[in-house]
Design a protein around this motif. Structure first.
Motif, short mmCIF file in Angstrom:
data_model
loop_
_atom_site.label_atom_id
_atom_site.label_comp_id
_atom_site.label_asym_id
_atom_site.label_seq_id
_atom_site.Cartn_x
_atom_site.Cartn_y
_atom_site.Cartn_z
N GLU A 115 112.07 8.33 7.07
CA GLU A 115 110.86 7.19 6.90
C GLU A 115 109.95 7.07 5.42
OE1 GLU A 115 110.51 4.26 8.60
OE2 GLU A 115 112.27 5.55 9.67
N GLU A 116 109.75 8.43 5.44
CA GLU A 116 109.51 9.00 4.12
C GLU A 116 109.97 7.83 2.52
OE1 GLU A 116 105.52 9.72 3.42
OE2 GLU A 116 105.06 9.05 5.77
N LEU A 117 111.55 8.61 2.85
CA LEU A 117 112.35 8.07 1.27
C LEU A 117 112.11 6.10 1.46
CD1 LEU A 117 114.78 10.40 1.85
CD2 LEU A 117 113.34 10.74 0.10
N LYS A 118 112.74 6.08 2.67
CA LYS A 118 112.15 4.25 2.59
C LYS A 118 110.86 3.73 2.33
CE LYS A 118 115.40 3.38 6.71
NZ LYS A 118 115.59 2.94 7.70
N LEU A 159 121.45 10.98 6.72
CA LEU A 159 121.01 10.21 5.18
C LEU A 159 121.55 8.36 5.18
CD1 LEU A 159 119.23 12.73 2.91
CD2 LEU A 159 118.24 11.57 4.61
N LYS A 160 122.29 8.61 5.26
CA LYS A 160 123.44 7.76 4.89
C LYS A 160 123.56 6.71 6.08
CE LYS A 160 126.56 10.16 1.33
NZ LYS A 160 127.72 10.29 1.02
N SER A 161 123.43 7.00 6.89
CA SER A 161 123.71 6.14 8.04
C SER A 161 122.48 5.66 8.83
CB SER A 161 124.05 6.84 9.53
OG SER A 161 123.64 7.82 9.99
N ALA A 162 121.01 5.96 7.65
CA ALA A 162 119.26 5.70 8.76
C ALA A 162 119.10 4.95 7.12
CB ALA A 162 119.03 7.08 8.76
N GLY A 163 120.20 4.68 6.53
CA GLY A 163 120.16 3.18 5.44
C GLY A 163 119.89 4.52 3.58
N ILE A 164 119.27 5.39 4.19
CA ILE A 164 119.08 5.06 2.77
C ILE A 164 120.18 5.59 1.33
CG2 ILE A 164 118.45 8.09 1.65
CD1 ILE A 164 116.76 6.77 3.17
N ARG A 186 126.99 21.68 6.91
CA ARG A 186 124.81 21.25 7.17
C ARG A 186 125.15 20.69 5.73
NH1 ARG A 186 122.68 27.46 8.46
NH2 ARG A 186 123.15 27.85 10.83
N ALA A 187 125.25 20.34 4.79
CA ALA A 187 124.79 19.79 3.62
C ALA A 187 126.02 18.72 4.63
CB ALA A 187 125.24 20.00 2.33
N ALA A 188 126.90 18.87 4.37
CA ALA A 188 127.29 17.03 4.78
C ALA A 188 127.18 16.97 5.76
CB ALA A 188 128.83 17.44 5.28
N HIS A 189 126.27 17.18 6.76
CA HIS A 189 126.25 16.61 8.20
C HIS A 189 124.90 15.90 7.67
CE1 HIS A 189 124.89 16.23 12.18
NE2 HIS A 189 123.87 16.83 11.76
N VAL A 190 124.14 16.63 7.23
CA VAL A 190 122.68 15.89 6.82
C VAL A 190 122.78 14.61 6.21
CG1 VAL A 190 120.37 15.95 5.65
CG2 VAL A 190 121.49 17.85 7.13
#
Length: 393
Positions: free
Chosen positions: A188-191, A230-235, A222-226
């Protein structure tokens, strides 16, 4: 610096040659300002139950009237040879920086005073066509507005990532965060960075996986998971993945390396008109490049999430406020924005902060720039609706 060059005759005099040239400048002001503003307006919708299909579509017109009837005076000066030959290293102090007289300020009661705005010929066009003049104006624009906006966007991103970018994992796990809610806050903060700058998504992120047992494969997973979350959340920011030294079960989301191409994209998308900014003052808008100058503004920024909750919100005394000339306008602006469920501008800790917003040094008319039009509409319809039943779409 322009040397031994025959400059077009229109740069030789500080005044317009005749009424034809003067009228052409007036028409250019009107066309250029309206093109920018009209293309970015949005409706103001009615929220009264049963009246939701009613929308007010703002339409702006500029009319020249006699001095007695004018709400605003504009004085336009030609770009003359003595200004053209200024050298670039001292660009910030040259006559290319127009003399600005502050525009109208919203008082919350639709009360405005007639003021004067001084503009230069080149304030009414993105750049003057003469190649040498164009090049110099473009460099001044980059130094004074574009580069600072780019730097501030990176700083805002870095501040967010420093506050929320460390995400813990359960020991030995690659798909479950120890505190899933923390990732939601980060997203949310990045958006929300888009509120201050529509180009914030251009700045890359680096996601670094760690593992306490120094298992590099688990760190990469772990890096790939995060990154996937982020991508699926629209970042939309470009994402680079990496692994770090094993000392904790975590992922650290940080700022990617500065990319010159990102700055070039800022330059390519920047097409600013000083005249359009000054026209914003004519509509009652404030300059957004000053730092917060009152307790009320600071508290509003805390509520809107631009400042951490532990930010001192009472450090302005009544004596201090006398020295802060923007305090009244900021408070009135914040009040109108809050009624419309819009966030306050992200006033920074230093003056002259620039962003993509037209009312700093940018090019964009946003929803928050319609608040004085909303205020006028609320006043006009106060008998039946009033401000509580209108919202900027």
């Amino acid at each position: 610096k322009i040397k031994n060059k025959e400059v077009h005759s229109r740069f030789a005099k500080s005044t317009w040659a005749n009424n034809k040239a003067k009228n052409a400048a007036k028409a250019q002001f009107r066309t250029q300002v309206l093109n920018l503003w009209s293309s970015q307006l949005r409706p103001i919708v009615c929220t009264r139950p049963g009246w939701e299909d009613i929308k007010a579509l703002p339409s702006i017109d500029i009319q020249e009237v006699g001095a007695a009837q004018a709400h605003h005076e504009i004085k336009i000066h030609k770009a003359v040879l003595s200004e053209v030959v200024k050298s670039l290293p001292n660009a910030a102090g040259t006559a290319f920086v127009p003399t600005k007289v502050k525009g109208l300020k919203s008082t919350g009661t639709s009360g405005y005073a007639k003021v004067l705005t001084n503009l230069q010929e080149f304030d009414m066009t993105d750049k003057i066509n003469d190649p040498d003049v164009h090049r110099q104006l473009h460099q001044i624009e980059k130094t004074g507005h574009i580069q600072p906006a780019y730097n501030l966007d990176r700083t805002r991103q870095q501040n967010i990532l420093g506050r929320y970018g460390t995400l813990a994992f359960q020991a030995g796990d690659v798909g479950n965060l120890a505190q899933p809610a923390r990732l939601k806050v980060l997203i949310e903060e990045l958006k929300r960075l888009d509120v201050a700058s529509s180009l914030s998504y251009l700045h890359p992120l680096q996601i670094e996986g760690h593992d306490a047992a120094n298992d590099l494969n688990r760190a990469r997973q772990r890096a790939a998971h995060v990154a996937g979350l982020l991508k699926s959340a629209g970042i939309l920011n470009p994402i680079q993945e990496a692994t770090g030294a094993g000392n904790a079960d975590r992922v650290v989301v940080g700022a990617g390396a500065a990319d010159p191409q990102v700055l070039q994209t800022y330059v390519d998308r920047w097409s600013r008109l000083t005249a359009a900014h000054e026209f914003g003052h004519m509509l009652g808008l404030i300059d957004e490049y000053y730092k917060a100058q009152s307790n009320e503004t600071v508290r509003q920024m805390i509520r809107d999430g631009f400042l951490p909750p532990d930010t001192p919100a009472d450090h302005f005394t009544s004596q201090d406020l006398q020295a802060y000339t923007e305090a009244v306008g900021q408070r009135a602006t914040a009040a109108l924005l809050e009624v419309n469920d819009l966030t306050t501008p992200d006033f920074t800790t230093a003056d002259q902060a620039k962003s993509t917003s037209l009312m700093t040094g940018g090019t964009e008319v946003t929803a928050q720039h319609l608040i004085t039009i909303w205020e006028a509409l609320a006043h006009m319809t106060s008998a039946d609706l009033g401000g509580r039943h209108w919202r900027i779409g």
